[in-house]
Design an enzyme around this catalytic site. Structure first.
Site, PDB file in Angstrom:
ATOM      1  CG  ASP A 146      13.052  11.730  -1.735  1.00 54.51           C
ATOM      2  OD1 ASP A 146      11.926  11.196  -1.757  1.00 54.51           O
ATOM      3  OD2 ASP A 146      13.297  12.765  -1.089  1.00 54.51           O
ATOM      4  CD  GLU A 179       8.936  12.641   3.040  1.00 54.51           C
ATOM      5  OE1 GLU A 179       8.280  12.886   4.071  1.00 54.51           O
ATOM      6  OE2 GLU A 179      10.089  12.154   3.094  1.00 54.51           O
TER       7      GLU A 179
END
Length: 385
Positions: free
Chosen positions: A68, A133
């Site tokens: 991400d 994250e």
């Protein structure tokens, strides 16, 4: 164009804004399965994760990272489309180029080369990859670690591909991170009209000196690995914007970044003690009667990896490949290493230069991706052969 750069560009083309993986993990898994990795897809909520392991016994080395990325911000501010990677003047531009799709590509290509040269390597090699994250970090690495703990699958060494370098590739690696403790303080007075302050108790007036007092506290002096604990106010909110109303409550958000010289309990107890003493003194001196409420949220405890096989292997690889000495640091924010280190694993963060991460026109030196691949390959060679 090199295999690592090509793979990095392929990943950047996927607009995987947290927590949406947008197919990045499929690309990685398609490269790992032919190498003999056994892949488990682990989806929790709207978060995609996978655990891939090659080998069943011995000690376990893990590449950890996230697919991400943060949102690109104003698209018109970018020199080129953030999800259409382009190389200009030796720099590869795109959201995630440095944080951390370049590192993911280097991990994959390094593993391909390592397995091709060492098909019967000793010990085990694994990947722990998440799409959670940059966001809440609730259903990503933390959940995967819980899954591994339940079946007693233990990690010995973990290399996280966070962009750790400062001025040039390989100059700095993170062998620890500070803890992060968030606080939310509510101070309650009595709402009233600004023209009749004697009929109200203004919590904003009450909070000012308290904030100053908390800001001047010496929480600890740090140590050889961590700087002194820092206390920062991040937000103050009161009222609804009405100009002739004294608000009845003020909310203060604050944060501690702390090393191993302080504990969560110690920080919480000291803050509560300071608040209660302050409010008692206020009541004695000015007859102001304020009530308070205090809420806490822990993002992660501090962790530190001491000298050992992982640090030695990384330093040796940096010296061999780049001809420089690797410096160690615990500075910066938090990372998913905070979920892995408590298992007892040696954890190290090593990746590209971090100067442009989360910025408009994020980029990485293109040839650094090939150098990073060789660094990762060197670490695998030193630990698993």
């Amino acid at each position: 164009m090199s295999a690592t750069i090509e793979l990095t560009k392929e990943l950047i083309r996927r607009p995987s804004i947290t927590p949406d993986d947008h197919g990045c993990q499929d690309i990685m898994i398609q490269r790992l399965e032919p190498l003999g990795f056994r892949v488990e897809r682990l989806r929790y909520g709207d978060v995609d994760n996978f655990w891939a392991r090659r080998g069943a016994g011995g000690r376990l080395f893990v590449f950890a990272g996230h697919t991400d990325v943060v949102p690109p911000g104003p698209m018109d501010k970018w020199t080129s489309d953030p999800f259409d990677p382009v190389i200009r003047d030796g720099l590869l531009y795109g959201r995630g180029a440095a944080d951390m799709k370049g590192s993911l590509a280097a991990m994959i290509v390094a593993s391909e080369r390592f397995v091709a040269r060492n098909p019967g390597h000793r010990d085990s090699l694994a990947f722990l990859i998440t799409s959670d994250e940059e966001g809440a970090a609730r259903d990503g690495t933390r959940r995967v670690i819980q899954h591994l703990n339940m079946r007693r699958e233990r990690i010995d060494w973990c290399l996280v591909g966070e962009p750790s370098s400062t001025h040039r590739l390989g100059d700095v690696a993170k062998n620890g991170r500070r803890g992060s403790l968030h606080g939310r303080l509510f101070l309650r007075g009595t709402q009233g009209h600004v023209a009749y302050p004697h009929l109200a108790e203004n919590p904003i007036h009450g909070i000012g000196s308290l904030i100053a007092e908390l800001s001047e506290v010496h929480w600890d002096g740090g140590n050889e690995y961590f700087p002194a604990t820092s206390f920062q106010i991040s937000n103050i909110r009161a009222g609804d914007g009405t100009t002739n109303v004294i608000p009845g409550e003020v909310e203060v958000l604050f944060n501690f970044r702390f090393g191993t010289e302080s504990t969560v309990d110690c920080l919480q107890n000291r803050v509560q003690g300071i608040i209660e003493t302050y409010l008692l003194n206020q009541e004695v001196k000015s007859h102001r009667r304020f009530q308070y409420a205090l809420e806490w949220s822990l993002s992660g405890e501090p962790f530190l990896t001491p000298q050992g096989e992982l640090l030695d292997s990384a330093a040796r690889a940096v010296s061999e490949q780049l001809g420089i000495d690797l410096a160690l640091s615990t500075s910066g924010g938090t990372s998913d290493g905070r979920f892995i280190a408590p298992t007892g694993a040696q954890v190290l963060e090593l990746g590209p230069v971090n100067a442009s991460i989360h910025k408009i026109d994020e980029h990485v030196i293109a040839c650094d991706l090939d150098r990073l691949t060789e660094l990762y390959l060197g670490i695998l060679k030193h630990l698993l052969t």
